[in-house]
Design an enzyme around this catalytic site. Structure first.
Site, PDB file in Angstrom:
ATOM      1  N   MET A   1       0.713  -1.216   0.176  1.00 27.96           N
ATOM      2  CA  MET A   1      -0.078  -0.118   0.295  1.00 27.96           C
ATOM      3  C   MET A   1       1.093   1.200   0.120  1.00 27.96           C
ATOM      4  O   MET A   1       0.301   2.253   0.768  1.00 27.96           O
ATOM      5  CB  MET A   1      -0.991  -0.323   1.159  1.00 27.96           C
ATOM      6  CG  MET A   1      -2.019  -1.109   1.852  1.00 27.96           C
ATOM      7  SD  MET A   1      -3.783  -0.799   2.414  1.00 27.96           S
ATOM      8  CE  MET A   1      -2.333  -0.428   3.640  1.00 27.96           C
TER       9      MET A   1
ATOM     10  N   ASN B   1       4.198   4.122   1.384  1.00 25.69           N
ATOM     11  CA  ASN B   1       4.231   4.400   2.346  1.00 25.69           C
ATOM     12  C   ASN B   1       5.657   3.527   2.743  1.00 25.69           C
ATOM     13  O   ASN B   1       5.777   3.129   3.755  1.00 25.69           O
ATOM     14  CB  ASN B   1       3.797   4.972   3.588  1.00 25.69           C
ATOM     15  CG  ASN B   1       4.061   6.023   3.813  1.00 25.69           C
ATOM     16  OD1 ASN B   1       3.993   5.240   5.739  1.00 25.69           O
ATOM     17  ND2 ASN B   1       5.183   6.715   3.633  1.00 25.69           N
TER      18      ASN B   1
ATOM     19  N   ALA C   1      11.790  -0.164   5.577  1.00 20.78           N
ATOM     20  CA  ALA C   1      13.297  -0.902   5.034  1.00 20.78           C
ATOM     21  C   ALA C   1      12.485  -2.676   4.886  1.00 20.78           C
ATOM     22  O   ALA C   1      12.795  -3.235   4.335  1.00 20.78           O
ATOM     23  CB  ALA C   1      14.062  -1.098   6.083  1.00 20.78           C
ATOM     24  N   GLY C   2      11.314  -2.876   5.166  1.00 22.31           N
ATOM     25  CA  GLY C   2      11.101  -3.552   4.886  1.00 22.31           C
ATOM     26  C   GLY C   2       9.697  -4.020   3.956  1.00 22.31           C
ATOM     27  O   GLY C   2      10.216  -5.656   3.045  1.00 22.31           O
ATOM     28  N   HIS C   3       9.615  -3.763   3.635  1.00 20.47           N
ATOM     29  CA  HIS C   3       8.722  -3.414   1.998  1.00 20.47           C
ATOM     30  C   HIS C   3      10.585  -4.318   1.344  1.00 20.47           C
ATOM     31  O   HIS C   3       9.944  -5.177   0.494  1.00 20.47           O
ATOM     32  CB  HIS C   3       8.747  -2.422   1.551  1.00 20.47           C
ATOM     33  CG  HIS C   3       7.030  -2.082   2.245  1.00 20.47           C
ATOM     34  ND1 HIS C   3       7.232  -0.677   3.499  1.00 20.47           N
ATOM     35  CD2 HIS C   3       5.691  -2.908   2.286  1.00 20.47           C
ATOM     36  CE1 HIS C   3       5.537  -0.694   3.214  1.00 20.47           C
ATOM     37  NE2 HIS C   3       5.005  -2.112   3.318  1.00 20.47           N
TER      38      HIS C   3
ATOM     39  N   GLY D   1       4.977 -10.215   3.912  1.00 17.24           N
ATOM     40  CA  GLY D   1       5.103  -9.587   5.485  1.00 17.24           C
ATOM     41  C   GLY D   1       4.451 -10.910   6.154  1.00 17.24           C
ATOM     42  O   GLY D   1       3.669 -10.768   6.581  1.00 17.24           O
TER      43      GLY D   1
ATOM     44  N   LYS E   1       5.180 -10.179   9.584  1.00 20.20           N
ATOM     45  CA  LYS E   1       4.371  -9.292  10.133  1.00 20.20           C
ATOM     46  C   LYS E   1       2.918  -9.384  10.251  1.00 20.20           C
ATOM     47  O   LYS E   1       2.201  -9.098  11.245  1.00 20.20           O
ATOM     48  CB  LYS E   1       4.843  -7.860  10.116  1.00 20.20           C
ATOM     49  CG  LYS E   1       4.761  -6.322  11.113  1.00 20.20           C
ATOM     50  CD  LYS E   1       4.457  -5.627  10.746  1.00 20.20           C
ATOM     51  CE  LYS E   1       4.316  -4.973   9.783  1.00 20.20           C
ATOM     52  NZ  LYS E   1       2.692  -4.074  10.209  1.00 20.20           N
TER      53      LYS E   1
ATOM     54  N   GLN F   1      -2.987 -12.616   7.829  1.00 21.29           N
ATOM     55  CA  GLN F   1      -3.446 -12.153   6.433  1.00 21.29           C
ATOM     56  C   GLN F   1      -2.430 -12.473   5.442  1.00 21.29           C
ATOM     57  O   GLN F   1      -2.400 -13.252   4.306  1.00 21.29           O
ATOM     58  CB  GLN F   1      -2.572 -10.492   6.259  1.00 21.29           C
ATOM     59  CG  GLN F   1      -2.164  -9.680   4.815  1.00 21.29           C
ATOM     60  CD  GLN F   1      -2.252  -9.122   4.378  1.00 21.29           C
ATOM     61  OE1 GLN F   1      -2.799  -7.825   4.920  1.00 21.29           O
ATOM     62  NE2 GLN F   1      -0.717  -8.424   3.974  1.00 21.29           N
TER      63      GLN F   1
ATOM     64  N   ARG G   1       2.815   2.621   9.472  1.00 19.59           N
ATOM     65  CA  ARG G   1       1.333   2.827  10.469  1.00 19.59           C
ATOM     66  C   ARG G   1       2.718   3.742  11.623  1.00 19.59           C
ATOM     67  O   ARG G   1       1.910   4.206  12.530  1.00 19.59           O
ATOM     68  CB  ARG G   1       0.243   2.354  10.744  1.00 19.59           C
ATOM     69  CG  ARG G   1      -1.069   1.974   9.901  1.00 19.59           C
ATOM     70  CD  ARG G   1      -1.711   1.747  10.943  1.00 19.59           C
ATOM     71  NE  ARG G   1      -2.751   1.690   9.761  1.00 19.59           N
ATOM     72  CZ  ARG G   1      -3.032   1.040   8.547  1.00 19.59           C
ATOM     73  NH1 ARG G   1      -2.912  -0.396   8.861  1.00 19.59           N
ATOM     74  NH2 ARG G   1      -4.378   0.843   8.006  1.00 19.59           N
TER      75      ARG G   1
END
Length: 287
Positions: free
Chosen positions: A30, A32, A35-37, A149, A151, A155, A189
């Site tokens: 989505m 924004n 580093a995780g993306h 991910g 996290k 999902q 977020r």
């Protein structure tokens, strides 16, 4: 890296890559990006030859009182990060492109059982929105693999179940959660947090660690373990949405045959909703 905004453009680009014998990877986001993306993109690059990243703030997965309008949209910065990471194609549609007739009456994909409770309990309809948009992206891109991910643990479980149940020829890859040095799971977020809240936020992961340690010590009074963690969070200013222990493979309640557990939590810190999880072996640690 090319950026396209229409389904027809994505399909044309992917078709050319397939004609060249390339393995297609997809990373749905989505935007924004953090580093995780980028870790997801790098995993896709390691396993595929042509990587498509989607950026779409999906209105179908937001409830009426959630942060759809305020969700950060940073396309220019995201494009620069994806270019540096080596992504090949960015698909950034608007809502009209994805839902040309609007949301009302649009076909939805529902994944039973695994989507119930946890985030599914506190965000009714959320996982229908997730499953629907991911199903659309799979049909648009027709990837060989897709990276998500860990996290967002529930999902990921929903997407795995949907892919299996619908016999979709997509290999789902889970990427371990990226964390800041103090343990906070990276999230778009997190930018909502005030400086003071940002200092408090790592307590969520610390409580998951405490839960896992208690189970691994041999304790099986799960309700008491959860209640202790909830009290610690709420004493520190969090408002707990849920804390739970589940079988890591099925997301069912932990049973005598569970080998790997997962502690899951969602909590508000101010107006910011944080989620996190921690997998652990159910076998007590050996001294």
């Amino acid at each position: 890296m090319n950026t396209v905004h229409s389904i027809a453009q994505v399909r044309a680009a992917v078709s050319r890559a397939r004609e060249e014998g390339k393995r297609i990877g997809l990373v749905p986001t989505m935007g924004n990006l953090h580093a995780g993306h980028i870790a997801l993109v790098r995993t896709a690059l390691a396993r595929g030859d042509f990587v498509v990243v989607s950026i779409f703030v999906n209105p179908m997965q937001f409830g009426p009182n959630e942060d759809l309008d305020s969700y950060p949209r940073t396309l220019s910065e995201d494009q620069a990060k994806l270019f540096d990471a080596g992504a090949h194609l960015l698909f950034a549609p608007n809502a009209t492109e994805m839902y040309p007739d609007g949301l009302n009456g649009h076909t939805q994909v529902s994944v039973p059982v695994v989507s119930e409770g946890l985030c599914g309990g506190s965000r009714p309809g959320h996982f229908n929105g997730v499953a629907t948009v991911v199903s659309k992206l799979f049909n648009i891109v027709q990837p060989d693999l897709a990276v998500f991910g860990e996290k967002d643990y529930q999902q990921l479980a929903v997407i795995r179940k949907m892919t299996q149940d619908l016999s979709l020829p997509v290999h789902i890859v889970g990427e371990p959660t990226c964390r800041a040095e103090d343990g906070l799971a990276l999230s778009s977020r997190n930018g909502y947090l005030t400086p003071r809240q940002r200092q408090q936020a790592p307590l969520l992961y610390q409580q998951l660690q405490q839960i896992a340690a208690a189970v691994q010590s041999g304790r099986r009074d799960y309700a008491a373990i959860i209640e202790t963690a909830r009290h610690s969070l709420e004493s520190a200013g969090f408002t707990a949405d849920y804390l739970d222990l589940r079988d890591a493979d099925s997301l069912a309640a932990i049973g005598p045959d569970t080998r790997t557990g997962v502690a899951l939590a969602a909590a508000f810190l101010g107006k910011t909703r944080l989620i996190d999880n921690l997998r652990f072996s159910m076998r007590p640690k050996q001294g």
